[in-house]
Design a protein around this motif. Structure first.
Motif, PDB file in Angstrom:
ATOM      1  N   UNK A 192      65.378  56.996  81.803  1.00  0.00           N
ATOM      2  CA  UNK A 192      64.198  57.849  81.842  1.00  0.00           C
ATOM      3  C   UNK A 192      64.403  58.914  82.915  1.00  0.00           C
ATOM      4  N   UNK A 193      63.712  60.051  82.794  1.00  0.00           N
ATOM      5  CA  UNK A 193      63.868  61.099  83.805  1.00  0.00           C
ATOM      6  C   UNK A 193      63.535  60.586  85.206  1.00  0.00           C
ATOM      7  N   UNK A 194      64.323  61.022  86.152  1.00  0.00           N
ATOM      8  CA  UNK A 194      64.135  60.634  87.540  1.00  0.00           C
ATOM      9  C   UNK A 194      63.007  61.430  88.170  1.00  0.00           C
ATOM     10  N   UNK A 195      62.275  60.796  89.050  1.00  0.00           N
ATOM     11  CA  UNK A 195      61.273  61.490  89.853  1.00  0.00           C
ATOM     12  C   UNK A 195      61.885  61.945  91.177  1.00  0.00           C
ATOM     13  N   UNK A 196      63.144  61.586  91.400  1.00  0.00           N
ATOM     14  CA  UNK A 196      63.785  61.792  92.683  1.00  0.00           C
ATOM     15  C   UNK A 196      65.063  62.602  92.512  1.00  0.00           C
ATOM     16  N   UNK A 197      65.553  63.097  93.622  1.00  0.00           N
ATOM     17  CA  UNK A 197      66.829  63.807  93.667  1.00  0.00           C
ATOM     18  C   UNK A 197      67.837  62.961  94.431  1.00  0.00           C
ATOM     19  N   UNK A 198      69.088  63.091  94.064  1.00  0.00           N
ATOM     20  CA  UNK A 198      70.184  62.457  94.789  1.00  0.00           C
ATOM     21  C   UNK A 198      71.123  63.567  95.213  1.00  0.00           C
ATOM     22  N   UNK A 199      71.406  63.628  96.518  1.00  0.00           N
ATOM     23  CA  UNK A 199      72.311  64.662  97.017  1.00  0.00           C
ATOM     24  C   UNK A 199      73.290  64.074  98.012  1.00  0.00           C
TER      25      UNK A 199
END
Length: 192
Positions: free
Chosen positions: A90-97
């Protein structure tokens, strides 16, 4: 070999028989990202599970007024990725960097799904690893909801003292739910 550290981490949860480990290890492929690269953006579906060979990353939520709230860090010898987006597709609500240049082994969701459908021991590992991660998140939720600023800081230093050298303090302050000034004061006054 790059999969040795991965094997050690997996086997801490559940040892896999040789054929299971070989099938599992064959699905991991090396990839590198430069510093400050958004690997997964909010709204995207996480397609990979990562094992960190080198570097530091963070998952963060972008709130109102583009305020970033750091949720979790990953670094050498740990798994990374937006786990709920990966497992639920499902689409993430968060970012990973990436916070630093980073090297990984990564596995696609397609390979992950095939492995857990084919190998009961790998399915059991995924279940236990998810339960361990959930347990850690629940402990963290209690810390955020009930601990004072100093208690949060002390827990961080007790659990992961190395992060003070790895991670910029503004991200650690965000992770603890503290403003940078309070974090700096705690850095100067709290000793373990």
């Amino acid at each position: 070999m790059e999969t040795d550290a991965l094997q050690q981490l997996v086997f801490k949860t559940i040892p896999l028989a040789a054929p299971e480990w070989q099938a599992f290890a064959a699905c991991w492929h090396p990839v590198e990202f430069k510093r400050k690269t958004v690997m997964t953006a909010a709204g995207e579906i996480e397609r990979y599970l990562y094992f960190v060979l080198d570097g530091v990353q963070r998952a963060y939520y972008l709130g109102e007024g583009n305020k970033e709230v750091t949720l979790i860090f990953s670094y050498t010898g740990s798994f990374s990725g937006i786990a709920n987006s990966f497992q639920l597709q499902q689409p993430s609500r968060y970012c990973l960097e990436t916070l630093t240049a980073s090297r990984f082994l990564r596995m696609t969701y397609t390979d992950f799904a095939r492995l857990i459908d084919t190998y009961p021991a790998i399915c059991r590992w995924a279940h236990l690893a998810t339960a361990q991660a959930m347990s850690g998140l629940m402990d963290r939720y209690i810390e955020i909801a009930t601990y004072s600023a100093e208690e949060k800081f002390r827990v961080l230093l007790t659990r992961s003292p190395h992060v003070l050298q790895l991670i910029p303090h503004k991200y650690l302050a965000s992770y603890l739910g503290l403003d940078p000034t309070t974090f700096s004061k705690l850095m100067a006054s709290v000793k373990l």
